[in-house]
Motif scaffolding. Sequence first.
Motif, mmCIF file in Angstrom:
data_model
loop_
_atom_site.group_PDB
_atom_site.id
_atom_site.type_symbol
_atom_site.label_atom_id
_atom_site.label_comp_id
_atom_site.label_asym_id
_atom_site.label_seq_id
_atom_site.Cartn_x
_atom_site.Cartn_y
_atom_site.Cartn_z
ATOM 1 N N VAL A 51 26.690 66.519 20.786
ATOM 2 C CA VAL A 51 25.564 66.020 20.303
ATOM 3 C C VAL A 51 25.258 64.855 20.539
ATOM 4 N N LEU A 52 26.180 63.735 21.089
ATOM 5 C CA LEU A 52 26.026 62.527 21.677
ATOM 6 C C LEU A 52 26.053 62.497 23.206
ATOM 7 N N GLU A 53 25.901 61.300 23.786
ATOM 8 C CA GLU A 53 25.819 61.045 25.188
ATOM 9 C C GLU A 53 27.035 60.773 25.898
ATOM 10 N N PRO A 54 27.734 61.742 26.477
ATOM 11 C CA PRO A 54 29.185 61.770 26.926
ATOM 12 C C PRO A 54 29.226 60.563 28.085
ATOM 13 N N GLY A 55 30.124 59.576 27.673
ATOM 14 C CA GLY A 55 30.240 58.307 28.524
ATOM 15 C C GLY A 55 29.176 57.357 28.375
ATOM 16 N N GLY A 56 28.628 57.575 27.240
ATOM 17 C CA GLY A 56 27.334 56.621 26.749
ATOM 18 C C GLY A 56 27.587 55.273 26.064
ATOM 19 N N PHE A 57 28.943 55.084 25.534
ATOM 20 C CA PHE A 57 29.288 54.241 24.525
ATOM 21 C C PHE A 57 30.326 53.029 25.111
ATOM 22 N N ASP A 58 30.005 51.719 24.951
ATOM 23 C CA ASP A 58 30.957 50.783 25.032
ATOM 24 C C ASP A 58 32.293 50.629 24.092
ATOM 25 N N LEU A 59 31.616 51.216 22.852
ATOM 26 C CA LEU A 59 32.511 51.329 21.770
ATOM 27 C C LEU A 59 32.830 52.372 20.902
ATOM 28 N N VAL A 60 33.966 52.939 20.665
ATOM 29 C CA VAL A 60 33.952 53.966 19.665
ATOM 30 C C VAL A 60 34.646 53.235 18.553
ATOM 31 N N TYR A 61 34.035 53.343 17.336
ATOM 32 C CA TYR A 61 34.834 52.946 16.357
ATOM 33 C C TYR A 61 35.315 53.988 15.086
ATOM 34 N N THR A 62 36.230 53.874 14.385
ATOM 35 C CA THR A 62 36.874 54.798 13.456
ATOM 36 C C THR A 62 37.441 53.900 12.258
ATOM 37 N N GLY A 63 37.158 54.191 11.049
ATOM 38 C CA GLY A 63 37.548 53.266 9.989
ATOM 39 C C GLY A 63 38.413 53.856 9.192
ATOM 40 N N VAL A 64 38.917 53.161 8.039
ATOM 41 C CA VAL A 64 40.076 53.534 7.211
ATOM 42 C C VAL A 64 39.405 54.987 6.540
ATOM 43 N N GLY A 65 40.619 55.798 6.643
ATOM 44 C CA GLY A 65 40.465 57.013 5.831
ATOM 45 C C GLY A 65 39.975 58.211 6.608
ATOM 46 N N ALA A 66 39.947 58.162 7.992
ATOM 47 C CA ALA A 66 39.371 59.007 8.722
ATOM 48 C C ALA A 66 40.446 59.997 9.316
ATOM 49 N N ASP A 91 55.938 43.949 -5.329
ATOM 50 C CA ASP A 91 57.293 43.378 -5.062
ATOM 51 C C ASP A 91 57.754 43.787 -3.664
ATOM 52 N N SER A 92 58.022 42.765 -2.854
ATOM 53 C CA SER A 92 58.528 43.006 -1.523
ATOM 54 C C SER A 92 57.541 43.737 -0.579
ATOM 55 N N PRO A 93 56.529 43.322 -0.534
ATOM 56 C CA PRO A 93 55.494 44.041 0.333
ATOM 57 C C PRO A 93 55.754 44.155 1.691
ATOM 58 N N TRP A 94 56.680 43.544 2.182
ATOM 59 C CA TRP A 94 57.204 43.625 3.717
ATOM 60 C C TRP A 94 58.041 45.000 3.726
ATOM 61 N N ARG A 95 58.080 45.698 2.806
ATOM 62 C CA ARG A 95 58.778 47.286 3.003
ATOM 63 C C ARG A 95 57.875 48.201 3.495
ATOM 64 N N LEU A 96 56.555 48.057 3.438
ATOM 65 C CA LEU A 96 55.933 49.073 3.660
ATOM 66 C C LEU A 96 54.486 48.669 4.470
ATOM 67 N N ALA A 97 54.298 49.243 5.525
ATOM 68 C CA ALA A 97 53.107 49.426 6.443
ATOM 69 C C ALA A 97 51.980 50.243 5.864
ATOM 70 N N GLN A 98 51.089 49.826 5.252
ATOM 71 C CA GLN A 98 49.775 50.472 4.785
ATOM 72 C C GLN A 98 48.528 50.737 5.447
ATOM 73 N N THR A 99 48.413 50.055 6.606
ATOM 74 C CA THR A 99 47.462 50.133 7.523
ATOM 75 C C THR A 99 47.754 49.882 9.040
#
Length: 281
Positions: free
Chosen positions: A120-135, A264-272
Amino acid sequence: MCHGLAVTDYRTVNRATWDERAPAHAASPDYAFARFVDDPAFLSDVVRFDAPRLGDLTGLRAVHLQCHIGTDTISLDRLGARITGLDFSGASLAQARSLATKVDAEVDFVESDVYDAPGVLEPGGFDLVYTGVGALCWLPDIRRWAQVVSALLRPGGRLFLRDGHPMLGTLADARDDGLLVVEYPYFERPEPLVWDQDGTYVETDVTFTHTVTHSWNHGLGEIVTALLDAGLELTMLEEHDSAPWDAMPGWTVRDEHGEWRLRDSPWRLAQTFTLQARKRA
């Protein structure tokens, strides 16, 4: 609550959930529609966090996959991109188009499942593909997603992805003893996690009737390998100990950037994590 029920059509189930939540999300102060209208320079929390990594977007032709109600999409427009938003929820896109009209943003919104985007979009037509949080968690096959990204990008075009870290997706609910306990799969599995939850992740008083969703986790290595195999080269990978939503209520505090971190100790977990990759010529 999660259980192991089999799924026949995850898209139908998930679309009903997103269609129902779209008006409530648009009305919630967490999505800040009013601030977009009142302040032409306002950006969503997600895009503001990564604006230094995004760099100058002026004139870039971009597509935002799984754009939901369009606040990140409009933020990318405000950073100079010529942006198209794509989502499978017509109700979500109705809210996105309404906001774009109110703020005079020239954004195209296309209704489609993400796997069907090259049709439905132009193949090879984009400079940037963006995907955000929770996708990505709503997609059963990360390799197929990576192929979609590659199909949309021009040679030399860039993927920009920020999403929940797969380690966060493995954790059981917060415990009284403060331990982080792995309960759910880290790696992609054929069967989904089936959740039955009557709430949502933003502030709202709405009571929902569509409560079941189907989701999948994807390991960080699986995501990177899928992109490499699809013809992209990794240019950046950062893991963050914070998230733009409260992923572990009762355990977190907001930091100076408006992000949520473990108290507490936020370095325990990578969230994003934030990832960038370029399509090979």
